[in-house]
Design a protein around this motif. Structure first.
Motif, PDB file in Angstrom:
ATOM      1  N   GLN A   1     -10.015  39.759 -20.417  1.00  0.00           N
ATOM      2  CA  GLN A   1      -9.107  40.898 -20.609  1.00  0.00           C
ATOM      3  C   GLN A   1      -9.196  41.876 -19.439  1.00  0.00           C
ATOM      4  N   ASP A   2      -8.034  42.489 -19.183  1.00  0.00           N
ATOM      5  CA  ASP A   2      -7.914  43.479 -18.107  1.00  0.00           C
ATOM      6  C   ASP A   2      -6.688  44.333 -18.411  1.00  0.00           C
TER       7      ASP A   2
ATOM      8  N   ALA B   1      -4.189  58.224  -9.516  1.00  0.00           N
ATOM      9  CA  ALA B   1      -5.163  58.143 -10.610  1.00  0.00           C
ATOM     10  C   ALA B   1      -5.065  56.753 -11.212  1.00  0.00           C
ATOM     11  N   LEU B   2      -6.173  56.046 -11.236  1.00  0.00           N
ATOM     12  CA  LEU B   2      -6.217  54.686 -11.768  1.00  0.00           C
ATOM     13  C   LEU B   2      -7.275  54.599 -12.854  1.00  0.00           C
ATOM     14  N   ALA B   3      -6.901  54.016 -13.968  1.00  0.00           N
ATOM     15  CA  ALA B   3      -7.843  53.670 -15.023  1.00  0.00           C
ATOM     16  C   ALA B   3      -7.676  52.188 -15.315  1.00  0.00           C
ATOM     17  N   ALA B   4      -8.768  51.477 -15.425  1.00  0.00           N
ATOM     18  CA  ALA B   4      -8.728  50.055 -15.756  1.00  0.00           C
ATOM     19  C   ALA B   4      -9.863  49.759 -16.728  1.00  0.00           C
ATOM     20  N   TRP B   5      -9.572  48.871 -17.648  1.00  0.00           N
ATOM     21  CA  TRP B   5     -10.584  48.402 -18.598  1.00  0.00           C
ATOM     22  C   TRP B   5     -10.668  46.896 -18.425  1.00  0.00           C
ATOM     23  N   ARG B   6     -11.846  46.407 -17.996  1.00  0.00           N
ATOM     24  CA  ARG B   6     -11.945  45.022 -17.533  1.00  0.00           C
ATOM     25  C   ARG B   6     -13.206  44.369 -18.102  1.00  0.00           C
ATOM     26  N   GLU B   7     -13.042  43.110 -18.485  1.00  0.00           N
ATOM     27  CA  GLU B   7     -14.180  42.311 -18.934  1.00  0.00           C
ATOM     28  C   GLU B   7     -14.159  40.984 -18.194  1.00  0.00           C
TER      29      GLU B   7
END
Length: 265
Positions: free
Chosen positions: A204-205, A222-228
């Motif tokens: 996931q990303d 502005a960057l937000a990322a949620w990564r696995e």
């Protein structure tokens, strides 16, 4: 004969309650933008941008700020209509944050972000990349202001070190808001596919990007990322700083490539 129920039905479709006001906290504000980027009215999003700009200290920041985003998404944040893979637990995705001033303008950035040729913009990031746009609008339509929304699906190949190749499918959107903000979102539609025998995983990303002009000739990103991810050959995941820190450095490098493209480099 009973009267048609057209008005109530229209209200059901168009009279949804507006989102709550954008929260003051930086992480909470970015999550709010992830949730409402596609559906909120322009005025609501621009109010949220004012809050974000203050929280990010966008007017005075002179160097990149990169680090962990201390907030993880929940299952309701990644349902299909918002982007993501329902059934995957987003709590496993670690948050990345980048705040960065750039020498660029919205007019320069729009065609670069919309372009189908992301390998030209970011050489070395992908082994292969194809972006297919939804019918009705293409990158030129967006760059020239004929439309304010763009949607696509990207199919791309890349690899973990040293040569652990994978294929990913990544829908994306780009929205121009009030002529003042470029708002982009991308997410994996499902886990990346690795070669048989690989022990790596990229399930996931979720990525959110905002670009706005803080002064003439100056963008703020502005960057937000949620990564696995798990790099099988190294036995490391995004929870390990040995993986997390280089990813943050790479985000800064990608901003440098965008800035150089804005300035003809």
């Amino acid at each position: 004969m009973p009267r048609p129920v057209l008005v109530p039905l229209l209200c059901v479709l168009a009279c949804a309650p507006p989102p709550p006001p954008a929260p003051d906290g930086l992480a909470e504000n970015l999550r709010w933008f992830w949730l409402h980027a596609e559906t909120a009215d322009e005025g609501v999003l621009l109010e949220g941008l004012s809050v974000l700009s203050a929280a990010a200290r966008a007017d005075t920041r002179s160097a990149p700020l990169k680090g962990q985003l201390p907030l993880r998404l929940g299952p309701a944040d990644v349902v299909a209509e918002r982007g993501g893979s329902p059934g995957v637990d987003p709590a496993g995705a670690r948050g990345l944050l980048l705040l960065n001033p750039l020498r660029c303008t919205l007019l320069q950035a729009a065609p670069l972000l919309a372009s189908a040729d992301q390998q030209l913009l970011h050489p070395g990031l992908y082994d292969a990349y194809v972006r297919t746009f939804d019918a009705g609008a293409g990158p030129a339509d967006f760059a020239e202001g004929r439309v304010d929304r763009l949607r696509w699906t990207a199919e791309w190949d890349a690899h973990f070190p040293p040569a652990d190749g994978y294929h990913a499918t990544q829908p994306g959107t780009l929205r121009r808001v009030g002529g003042r903000l470029l708002l982009g979102r991308r997410w994996l539609s499902g886990p990346a596919r690795f070669a048989e025998g690989s022990t790596s995983q990229f399930p996931q990303d979720y990525q959110l990007e905002l670009f706005w002009e803080r002064a003439p000739g100056e963008l703020f990103h502005a960057l937000a990322a949620w990564r696995e991810l798990r790099i099988g050959g190294l036995g490391l995941t995004t929870e390990d700083d040995a993986v997390f820190a280089p990813m943050l450095e790479r985000l800064v490098e990608l901003d440098g490539e965008l800035e150089r493209a804005c300035n003809g480099g």
